[in-house]
Scaffold this motif. Structure first.
Motif, short mmCIF file in Angstrom:
data_model
loop_
_atom_site.label_atom_id
_atom_site.label_comp_id
_atom_site.label_asym_id
_atom_site.label_seq_id
_atom_site.Cartn_x
_atom_site.Cartn_y
_atom_site.Cartn_z
N THR A 1 52.57 -15.06 18.98
CA THR A 1 51.93 -14.19 17.87
C THR A 1 52.73 -13.38 17.61
O THR A 1 52.64 -13.05 16.27
CB THR A 1 50.48 -13.82 18.58
N VAL B 1 36.89 -9.79 8.53
CA VAL B 1 38.22 -10.12 8.65
C VAL B 1 38.36 -11.71 8.86
O VAL B 1 39.32 -12.26 8.33
CB VAL B 1 39.07 -9.49 9.65
N TYR B 2 37.54 -12.26 9.53
CA TYR B 2 37.49 -13.67 9.99
C TYR B 2 37.33 -14.40 8.52
O TYR B 2 38.11 -15.37 8.20
CB TYR B 2 36.28 -14.06 10.84
N CYS C 1 40.54 -14.39 6.53
CA CYS C 1 41.49 -15.02 7.26
C CYS C 1 41.35 -16.60 6.76
O CYS C 1 42.32 -17.42 6.51
CB CYS C 1 41.66 -15.29 8.65
N GLN C 2 40.16 -16.92 6.37
CA GLN C 2 39.96 -18.39 6.26
C GLN C 2 39.63 -18.53 4.61
O GLN C 2 39.90 -19.58 4.01
CB GLN C 2 38.33 -18.72 6.60
N LEU D 1 47.57 -16.21 2.12
CA LEU D 1 47.96 -15.92 3.27
C LEU D 1 48.19 -16.86 4.65
O LEU D 1 49.16 -16.81 5.04
CB LEU D 1 46.56 -14.89 4.03
N ASP D 2 47.50 -17.91 4.51
CA ASP D 2 47.90 -19.05 5.15
C ASP D 2 49.14 -19.62 4.82
O ASP D 2 49.99 -20.12 5.47
CB ASP D 2 46.54 -20.00 4.99
#
Length: 392
Positions: free
Chosen positions: A308, A345-346, A349-350, A355-356
């Motif tokens: 990470t 934030v979750y 991220c999805q 970003l992915d």
């Protein structure tokens, strides 16, 4: 016996590769060239696959995507086991019980129990804990920018990653990000020390253990006294203590929503485990032994720390050296929160696809884990390539 028979395995399977040396196999070439350079040169010379030996243990390196897909998906039941890290073998008697290096039916049992713990629904309950650590990290970055002082973001990401892993996995309150003399930071540094500058020692251990398995208990006596061994024992002792404390408080009384709490709760979940076929004789009806829970937690930290922090560091580097892409990502995030003001934030991220894309491209260019190992439980032929039983 040690100079001839073990080195006929790959020859009989018609796997090309460099000629091994008695007792040490191809360890000398790997030490002199380095693992990545050795792998690149051999693939260039022999094609999409080649074989080599560490001691008398045969290995086959495969870069053919079709073969890899079958090993990791369609024929996975024949490649469930991983080659154990010799460093862990000689520092802890329970390290091999974790999900990364467990084997056979014991691995299958553990995987059936652990997998539901990583469902998206259960992981989402840990988001607030992670968010607290993210906020702390952002305050540090803001203070650094305001002061104009340059910082080592790679080190910061390492501290941040270890802190978020400890918070979400063990529910600890120690703050490794601000105190670089803490035991948590010492453990994090032990992972780096084990990776850097000790390749020669690792190869010596691999050669010894492959030729003379009976030396493992002897090496473990000395390995447990090394700095790496002491750090690992500290992590195991911390996990044991936390498991004991959680159990003494009772599962229903635990307020924290972390990985340890979920695993302990899963152990007691009758409906969860009544659906698991009890084909593996464990002398218990369901769940995991405490020593297995300890091993799983420490493996979670081991697997998550370096991968990470490395991904975050390289992603930041690529964005800094490609400001146009950084501007696009910034605007995508701004637009997402403008359209979804209450998003977590979750959710971001999805929902932020760019970003992915950035993270995946970073890991493609600088893979945190450039290779993985699997051990064949039986001789398998895939696309004309024979992989002998016991080969990694």
């Amino acid at each position: 016996t040690y100079c001839y028979a073990p080195y006929q395995v790959l020859k009989r399977a018609k796997i090309p590769g460099p000629k091994p040396t008695c007792l040490i196999g191809n360890a000398r070439e790997i030490v002199n060239m380095g693992v990545l350079k050795f792998t690149d040169e051999m693939l260039t010379k022999y094609g999409s696959h080649f074989g080599f030996y560490m001691g008398c243990q045969p290995f086959v390196v495969i870069s053919d995507l079709d073969i890899l897909k079958q090993i990791l998906i369609s024929k996975f039941e024949k490649f469930t086991d991983r080659m154990p890290l010799v460093g862990l073998m000689v520092i802890s008697p329970i390290a091999h019980k974790g999900l990364l290096f467990n084997k056979g039916d014991s691995w299958r049992w553990s995987r059936r129990i652990i997998t539901p713990t990583f469902s998206m629904l259960k992981l989402k309950v840990m988001v607030p804990t992670m968010q607290d650590v993210v906020d702390h990290m952002m305050h540090r970055f803001t203070a650094s920018c305001d002061s104009g002082i340059a910082v080592d973001v790679c080190s910061w990401y390492g501290d941040y990653t270890m802190e978020i892993l400890l918070s979400s996995a063990l529910g600890t309150s120690q703050d490794s990000m601000g105190d670089h003399d803490s035991l948590v930071t010492a453990v994090a540094n032990a992972f780096v020390a084990q990776r850097e500058g000790k390749m020669f020692n690792a190869f010596i251990l691999r050669v010894l253990c492959s030729n003379f398995p009976w030396v493992v208990p002897i090496l473990r006596f000395f390995g447990q006294q090394s700095s790496y061994g002491l750090s690992w024992r500290y992590m195991e002792a911390t996990a044991k203590k936390l498991v004991s404390e959680r159990r003494s408080r009772g599962l229903q009384g635990g307020k924290r929503k972390d990985l340890l709490q979920l695993i302990l709760a899963a152990r007691e979940d009758e409906t969860e485990f009544d659906r698991i076929p009890h084909t593996y004789n464990r002398n218990i009806t369901k769940g995991l032994y405490d020593r297995e829970i300890v091993a799983h937690i420490t493996h979670f930290l081991l697997a998550g720390y370096e991968s990470t922090s490395s991904c975050l560091a390289y992603s930041s580097y690529l964005l800094a050296t490609n400001p146009d892409k950084q501007d696009i990502l910034y605007q995508e995030i701004e637009n997402f929160y403008h359209e979804n003001p209450s998003a977590t934030v979750y959710d971001a991220c999805q929902g932020v696809q760019y970003l992915d894309m950035v993270l995946k491209e970073s890991m493609r260019m600088y893979p945190p884990v450039p290779r993985t190992t699997r051990v064949a439980s039986e001789t398998v032929v895939i696309n004309g390539v024979t992989i002998p039983k016991g080969t990694a």
